[in-house]
Write a protein that holds these residues in place. Structure first.
Motif, PDB file in Angstrom:
ATOM      1  N   ILE A   1       0.987  -1.212  -0.407  1.00  0.00           N
ATOM      2  CA  ILE A   1      -0.212   0.570   0.025  1.00  0.00           C
ATOM      3  C   ILE A   1       1.230   1.536   0.084  1.00  0.00           C
ATOM      4  O   ILE A   1       0.696   2.487  -0.730  1.00  0.00           O
ATOM      5  CB  ILE A   1      -0.733   0.499   0.987  1.00  0.00           C
ATOM      6  CG1 ILE A   1      -1.781  -1.640   1.424  1.00  0.00           C
ATOM      7  CG2 ILE A   1      -1.498   1.287   1.545  1.00  0.00           C
ATOM      8  CD1 ILE A   1      -2.429  -1.612   2.474  1.00  0.00           C
ATOM      9  N   GLU A   2       2.318   0.825   0.517  1.00  0.00           N
ATOM     10  CA  GLU A   2       2.848   1.889   0.644  1.00  0.00           C
ATOM     11  C   GLU A   2       3.596   3.201  -0.656  1.00  0.00           C
ATOM     12  O   GLU A   2       3.428   4.038  -1.078  1.00  0.00           O
ATOM     13  CB  GLU A   2       3.920   2.644   1.884  1.00  0.00           C
ATOM     14  CG  GLU A   2       4.919   2.996   2.407  1.00  0.00           C
ATOM     15  CD  GLU A   2       6.097   2.839   3.028  1.00  0.00           C
ATOM     16  OE1 GLU A   2       6.310   3.733   3.908  1.00  0.00           O
ATOM     17  OE2 GLU A   2       6.217   1.830   3.030  1.00  0.00           O
ATOM     18  N   ARG A   3       3.663   1.795  -1.062  1.00  0.00           N
ATOM     19  CA  ARG A   3       4.499   2.302  -2.823  1.00  0.00           C
ATOM     20  C   ARG A   3       3.506   2.158  -4.090  1.00  0.00           C
ATOM     21  O   ARG A   3       4.306   2.891  -4.494  1.00  0.00           O
ATOM     22  CB  ARG A   3       5.314   0.618  -2.754  1.00  0.00           C
ATOM     23  CG  ARG A   3       6.811   0.665  -1.868  1.00  0.00           C
ATOM     24  CD  ARG A   3       7.908  -0.691  -1.929  1.00  0.00           C
ATOM     25  NE  ARG A   3       8.714  -0.748  -1.537  1.00  0.00           N
ATOM     26  CZ  ARG A   3       9.419  -1.362  -1.606  1.00  0.00           C
ATOM     27  NH1 ARG A   3       9.782  -1.674  -3.261  1.00  0.00           N
ATOM     28  NH2 ARG A   3      10.057  -1.258  -0.768  1.00  0.00           N
ATOM     29  N   ARG A   4       2.418   1.584  -3.571  1.00  0.00           N
ATOM     30  CA  ARG A   4       1.512   1.502  -5.214  1.00  0.00           C
ATOM     31  C   ARG A   4      -0.122   2.703  -4.542  1.00  0.00           C
ATOM     32  O   ARG A   4       0.293   2.647  -5.663  1.00  0.00           O
ATOM     33  CB  ARG A   4       0.754   0.372  -5.767  1.00  0.00           C
ATOM     34  CG  ARG A   4       2.262  -0.630  -5.933  1.00  0.00           C
ATOM     35  CD  ARG A   4       2.273  -1.420  -7.040  1.00  0.00           C
ATOM     36  NE  ARG A   4       2.701  -1.704  -7.316  1.00  0.00           N
ATOM     37  CZ  ARG A   4       3.396  -2.872  -7.777  1.00  0.00           C
ATOM     38  NH1 ARG A   4       2.144  -3.784  -8.074  1.00  0.00           N
ATOM     39  NH2 ARG A   4       4.200  -3.091  -8.581  1.00  0.00           N
ATOM     40  N   GLY A   5       0.426   2.586  -3.447  1.00  0.00           N
ATOM     41  CA  GLY A   5      -1.183   3.436  -3.168  1.00  0.00           C
ATOM     42  C   GLY A   5      -3.058   2.922  -2.711  1.00  0.00           C
ATOM     43  O   GLY A   5      -1.992   1.225  -2.144  1.00  0.00           O
ATOM     44  N   ASP A   6      -3.285   3.402  -2.733  1.00  0.00           N
ATOM     45  CA  ASP A   6      -4.479   2.986  -2.424  1.00  0.00           C
ATOM     46  C   ASP A   6      -5.479   1.758  -3.106  1.00  0.00           C
ATOM     47  O   ASP A   6      -5.362   1.785  -4.431  1.00  0.00           O
ATOM     48  CB  ASP A   6      -5.766   3.609  -1.531  1.00  0.00           C
ATOM     49  CG  ASP A   6      -7.056   4.019  -1.413  1.00  0.00           C
ATOM     50  OD1 ASP A   6      -6.763   2.702  -0.826  1.00  0.00           O
ATOM     51  OD2 ASP A   6      -8.234   4.242  -1.315  1.00  0.00           O
ATOM     52  N   ILE A   7      -5.443   0.826  -2.601  1.00  0.00           N
ATOM     53  CA  ILE A   7      -6.105   0.004  -3.792  1.00  0.00           C
ATOM     54  C   ILE A   7      -7.495   0.195  -4.476  1.00  0.00           C
ATOM     55  O   ILE A   7      -8.245   0.377  -3.641  1.00  0.00           O
ATOM     56  CB  ILE A   7      -6.088  -1.524  -2.857  1.00  0.00           C
ATOM     57  CG1 ILE A   7      -4.488  -1.788  -2.551  1.00  0.00           C
ATOM     58  CG2 ILE A   7      -6.902  -3.237  -3.780  1.00  0.00           C
ATOM     59  CD1 ILE A   7      -5.224  -3.517  -1.633  1.00  0.00           C
TER      60      ILE A   7
END
Length: 86
Positions: free
Chosen positions: A80-86
């Protein structure tokens, strides 16, 4: 009902509350916290079940599930930290 079954029932109820937080959490971080709460309650329930049926291998199962739950929480948080919100 003895004390162990009452405590096991309460732990299962609290685990259900953790699952509810996973399903209806407004943010992804609330869902991650609910997953962590559910994981810890499953560990406690496994140890209590092992105590009730007098099987010591359930402690090993709880330790393995604890490690898997911790690693899962860390991996989801990093994703989540790297890709953002799912």
């Amino acid at each position: 009902m003895n004390f162990d079954t009452i405590v096991l029932t309460l732990v299962i109820i609290f685990a259900i509350f953790g699952l509810l937080r996973v399903f209806i959490g407004p943010t992804i971080w609330d869902r991650l916290l609910g997953f962590s709460l559910f994981s810890s309650k499953v560990i406690v329930a496994a140890i209590l079940i092992g105590q009730l049926v007098d099987r010591t291998f359930m402690i090993d199962v709880a330790i393995i599930y604890g490690i898997l739950g911790f690693v899962g929480t860390i991996l989801i948080a990093r994703f989540i930290e790297r890709r953002g919100d799912i």
